[in-house]
Design an enzyme around this catalytic site. Structure first.
Site, PDB file in Angstrom:
ATOM      1  N   LYS A  44      51.410   3.892  49.632  1.00  0.00           N
ATOM      2  CA  LYS A  44      50.690   2.616  49.447  1.00  0.00           C
ATOM      3  C   LYS A  44      51.641   1.508  49.003  1.00  0.00           C
ATOM      4  O   LYS A  44      51.203   0.416  48.632  1.00  0.00           O
ATOM      5  CB  LYS A  44      49.582   2.773  48.389  1.00  0.00           C
ATOM      6  N   LYS A  46      53.224   1.315  46.332  1.00  0.00           N
ATOM      7  CA  LYS A  46      52.948   1.026  44.921  1.00  0.00           C
ATOM      8  C   LYS A  46      53.716   2.025  44.077  1.00  0.00           C
ATOM      9  O   LYS A  46      53.850   3.183  44.461  1.00  0.00           O
ATOM     10  CB  LYS A  46      51.454   1.271  44.616  1.00  0.00           C
TER      11      LYS A  46
END
Ligand code: C2G
Length: 136
Positions: A44, A46
């Protein structure tokens, strides 16, 4: 027993996360949460400050949350909905429309985000404080 399912990273848990979890729980009788693994967070794009075990321990302590399980891929949601017999799939409004395809399996709801708070902002303010301390 009406089961609600939601997903997230839930890093540095804040009022925005809590509001989402509370409102999701209010949609039924049981809330199960797919918590992004550290490896999946990389997919993601992240990185979380707290690792999976830390985030899981915090989430399991929240009274609105009944079950926490690992989210390891984008494709697992349909299987999760079947496994937990979920009746409602809930996400924040920033995901509007992204999971409509799941409406073949259960109700899909997007709830308004809590404004003016995010993990990104908290991390930025922490970074600013650390910077100041370092340069005192
Ligand atoms: N959220 C919110 N208000 C905020 C911040 C977050 O309502 N101020 C909601 C998000 O919309 C999301 C949930 O809190 O529904 C968790 O947010 P994140 O931890 O940022 O989750 P995200 O990285 O978006 O992961 O497969 C789906 C992903 O795992 C979602």
């Amino acid at each position: 027993m009406k089961t609600i399912i939601t997903y997230g990273t839930f890093d540095i848990l804040h009022a925005g996360h809590i509001n989402l979890l509370r409102r999701a729980r209010e949609c039924g009788d049981r809330l199960v949460v797919g918590l992004s693994s550290d490896e999946f967070n990389q997919c993601k794009h992240k990185s979380s400050l707290l690792n999976y075990d830390n985030r899981k321990a915090v989430l399991e302590a929240i009274r609105f949350v009944d079950v926490v399980f690992p989210e390891q891929s984008w494709e697992q949601k349909a299987d999760d909905i079947r496994r937990y017999h979920a009746d409602v799939f809930v996400m924040g409004h920033d995901w509007l429309g992204k999971f409509d395809f799941l409406s073949e399996l259960c109700e899909v709801k997007y709830l308004p985000r809590t404004p003016e708070i995010s993990t990104t902002e908290i991390r930025q303010s922490l970074g600013a404080v650390v910077h100041q301390v370092k340069h005192v």
